[in-house]
Design a protein around this motif. Structure first.
Motif, mmCIF file in Angstrom:
data_model
loop_
_atom_site.group_PDB
_atom_site.id
_atom_site.type_symbol
_atom_site.label_atom_id
_atom_site.label_comp_id
_atom_site.label_asym_id
_atom_site.label_seq_id
_atom_site.Cartn_x
_atom_site.Cartn_y
_atom_site.Cartn_z
ATOM 1 N N ARG A 129 0.829 -1.204 0.000
ATOM 2 C CA ARG A 129 0.000 0.000 0.000
ATOM 3 C C ARG A 129 0.865 1.256 0.000
ATOM 4 N NH1 ARG A 129 -3.860 2.748 -2.036
ATOM 5 N NH2 ARG A 129 -5.008 4.092 -0.587
ATOM 6 N N LEU A 130 1.963 1.237 0.747
ATOM 7 C CA LEU A 130 2.860 2.396 0.765
ATOM 8 C C LEU A 130 3.457 2.637 -0.616
ATOM 9 C CD1 LEU A 130 4.342 4.624 2.298
ATOM 10 C CD2 LEU A 130 6.095 2.942 2.910
ATOM 11 N N ARG A 131 3.856 1.557 -1.279
ATOM 12 C CA ARG A 131 4.401 1.713 -2.639
ATOM 13 C C ARG A 131 3.368 2.344 -3.580
ATOM 14 N NH1 ARG A 131 7.250 -3.153 -1.478
ATOM 15 N NH2 ARG A 131 5.496 -4.426 -2.163
ATOM 16 N N GLN A 132 2.115 1.942 -3.434
ATOM 17 C CA GLN A 132 1.057 2.524 -4.272
ATOM 18 C C GLN A 132 0.878 4.016 -3.988
ATOM 19 O OE1 GLN A 132 -2.409 0.197 -3.400
ATOM 20 N NE2 GLN A 132 -1.563 -1.691 -4.256
ATOM 21 N N LEU A 133 0.928 4.371 -2.694
ATOM 22 C CA LEU A 133 0.718 5.769 -2.317
ATOM 23 C C LEU A 133 1.902 6.666 -2.670
ATOM 24 C CD1 LEU A 133 -0.978 5.254 1.161
ATOM 25 C CD2 LEU A 133 -2.034 6.232 -0.879
ATOM 26 N N LEU A 134 3.065 6.071 -2.890
ATOM 27 C CA LEU A 134 4.235 6.877 -3.241
ATOM 28 C C LEU A 134 4.250 7.231 -4.730
ATOM 29 C CD1 LEU A 134 7.005 5.106 -1.113
ATOM 30 C CD2 LEU A 134 6.029 7.395 -0.772
ATOM 31 N N ARG A 135 3.339 6.648 -5.511
ATOM 32 C CA ARG A 135 3.210 6.995 -6.935
ATOM 33 C C ARG A 135 1.730 7.271 -7.170
ATOM 34 N NH1 ARG A 135 3.056 4.131 -12.138
ATOM 35 N NH2 ARG A 135 4.260 5.319 -13.654
ATOM 36 N N PHE A 136 1.382 8.539 -7.188
ATOM 37 C CA PHE A 136 -0.029 8.918 -7.142
ATOM 38 C C PHE A 136 -0.405 9.797 -8.344
ATOM 39 C CE2 PHE A 136 2.716 11.256 -4.204
ATOM 40 C CZ PHE A 136 2.749 12.501 -4.799
ATOM 41 N N ARG A 137 -1.737 9.898 -8.549
ATOM 42 C CA ARG A 137 -2.283 10.794 -9.574
ATOM 43 C C ARG A 137 -3.184 11.814 -8.889
ATOM 44 N NH1 ARG A 137 -4.504 6.419 -13.883
ATOM 45 N NH2 ARG A 137 -5.470 5.670 -11.948
ATOM 46 N N PRO A 138 -3.044 13.089 -9.175
ATOM 47 C CA PRO A 138 -3.879 14.107 -8.519
ATOM 48 C C PRO A 138 -5.367 13.825 -8.639
ATOM 49 C CG PRO A 138 -2.078 15.154 -9.693
ATOM 50 C CD PRO A 138 -2.026 13.704 -10.052
ATOM 51 N N GLY A 139 -5.782 13.182 -9.740
ATOM 52 C CA GLY A 139 -7.203 12.902 -9.918
ATOM 53 C C GLY A 139 -7.759 11.958 -8.861
ATOM 54 N N GLU A 140 -6.897 11.170 -8.202
ATOM 55 C CA GLU A 140 -7.351 10.240 -7.176
ATOM 56 C C GLU A 140 -7.855 10.964 -5.932
ATOM 57 O OE1 GLU A 140 -4.090 7.725 -6.284
ATOM 58 O OE2 GLU A 140 -3.767 7.080 -8.353
ATOM 59 N N PHE A 141 -7.492 12.236 -5.784
ATOM 60 C CA PHE A 141 -7.817 12.972 -4.559
ATOM 61 C C PHE A 141 -9.033 13.889 -4.740
ATOM 62 C CE2 PHE A 141 -3.429 11.719 -4.353
ATOM 63 C CZ PHE A 141 -3.251 11.310 -3.038
ATOM 64 N N GLY A 142 -9.695 13.802 -5.905
ATOM 65 C CA GLY A 142 -10.913 14.586 -6.128
ATOM 66 C C GLY A 142 -10.670 16.079 -6.238
ATOM 67 N N LEU A 143 -9.481 16.461 -6.715
ATOM 68 C CA LEU A 143 -9.150 17.882 -6.815
ATOM 69 C C LEU A 143 -9.642 18.456 -8.141
ATOM 70 C CD1 LEU A 143 -5.497 17.703 -5.445
ATOM 71 C CD2 LEU A 143 -7.555 18.329 -4.184
#
Length: 384
Positions: free
Chosen positions: A267-281
């Motif tokens: 899960r940490l590895r997934q969170l260390l490579r993120f897309r801004p769209g995942e955060f509803g911005l």
């Protein structure tokens, strides 16, 4: 002054052969429990710290205090002429006079030093419980090996995993056989069997004082003694069942803990490579582009970076729940890197430069900790 010190050290049993007394560097621990000597001051200091930590670990594991008198410290000598680690003792009516002589640290067998240290501490524990004050005490190898892994980095996990593998293959001896042996080989499988045996003994519910008193008597507990300690166990067959049930539960616990940490790492590895769209911005941002912390450094002044980082930190924090200190240290470095990046985004001048440097340092520390975890299972154990 140096001549006076040499006379004192000789009287205490320090082997000075082959080394000029002016070359020795002596460190006394703050609580006067240890005197560590070598020709390298950093070795003396490092071993003094290790010895202090090791006593605290052993007191936690054994559930009892390890006695030290002000004028009876444990002496550890790193001698260039020593070929192997030796524990020298003079036992009488009080605490034993103890001296551990060991080769230089770059030639040292760490297991041997940990064994000698544990044996010396156990002898101090037994002194409290022996019925005859003049009687000499001796810690069996099975008990020593079953505790010394706590003093070596990564060794507890290694010996426990090997012990469970031996059990699954039907090769793990029962604990009363291992704990009753005064002399054992120092092979990895023997150490693994001792690790499991001591863990079982100390978690069995038997009063620790009763256990140490039995060892202090000079008669290590055998299967008949253990049968008497369990109110619902009547014979060796039922004692064996008790042991098997404990192993089954231990195996399930380790598998659960291991899988939980593996999932947390994933899960940490997934969170260390993120897309801004995942955060509803909303707004002008690279909605579906994969980013990491170093990419954010380039756009740190953009308005969307701050709310995204704050949400990212909220998602990462729960990963620390019920994980190992090593894994939590990695998470903490990444969380601190995010905090520093937030500071960069709202600062200027010197404050911004310092926050940026702290951001880079925490990323380096996190990556270094990850690499250490990967290497720990392959490297030789190191002292704490």
């Amino acid at each position: 002054m140096r001549k006076l010190l040499a006379v004192i050290l000789l009287a205490c049993g320090l082997p000075l052969w082959g080394v000029d007394e002016s070359e020795w560097r002596t460190v006394f621990s703050p609580n006067q429990r240890f005197v560590v000597q070598s020709i390298h001051p950093e070795w003396s200091q490092g071993l003094s710290v290790w010895a202090g930590k090791s006593v605290r670990l052993l007191e936690r594991e054994t559930g009892t205090s390890i006695p030290f008198a002000r004028h009876v410290p444990m002496r550890i000598i790193v001698h260039p002429d020593a070929e192997k680690t030796q524990l020298r003792e003079a036992q009488g009516r009080g605490l034993p006079r103890q001296e551990i002589v060991t080769p230089e640290l770059d030639q040292l067998d760490h297991h041997s030093l940990a064994d000698a240290f544990v044996r010396a501490c156990l002898h101090r524990i037994f002194v409290q419980y022996k019925s005859d004050s003049a009687q000499k005490v001796h810690a069996p190898d099975g008990l020593v090996y079953g505790l010394s892994h706590h003093l070596l980095q990564g060794e507890t996990a290694r010996t426990t995993q090997l012990g469970l593998k031996m059990w699954q293959e039907g090769r793990l001896p029962p604990p009363w056989r291992t704990l009753g042996q005064s002399r054992l080989s120092a092979e990895p499988e023997t150490r693994a069997a001792a690790t499991m045996a001591v863990r079982w003994a100390l978690s069995s519910g038997v009063d620790n004082e009763t256990l140490w008193r039995q060892y202090a008597s000079g008669h290590p507990p055998g299967h008949l003694w253990w049968i008497q300690q369990f109110p619902n166990v009547r014979d060796l067959r039922e004692l064996q069942i008790e042991w098997e049930l404990w192993l089954s539960q231990r195996s399930r616990t380790l598998l659960t803990d291991g899988s939980a940490e593996t999932l947390a790492h994933d899960r940490l590895r997934q969170l260390l490579r993120f897309r801004p769209g995942e955060f509803g911005l909303d707004g002008d941002l690279p909605r579906y582009e994969f980013l990491d912390f170093r990419d954010l450094e380039e756009v740190v002044d953009e308005k969307w970076v701050r709310p995204m980082l704050e949400q990212w930190m909220v998602r990462v924090q729960p990963l620390r729940f019920r994980q190992s200190p090593e894994f939590n240290e990695i998470v903490d470095h990444y969380l601190e890197a995010a905090r520093q990046l937030l500071t960069v985004g709202r600062s200027t001048g010197r404050t911004r430069a310092e926050a940026l440097e702290a951001f880079h340092q925490n990323l380096r520390d996190a990556e270094h900790s990850i690499n250490l975890q990967k290497e720990s299972l392959q490297e030789e154990p190191a002292l704490l």
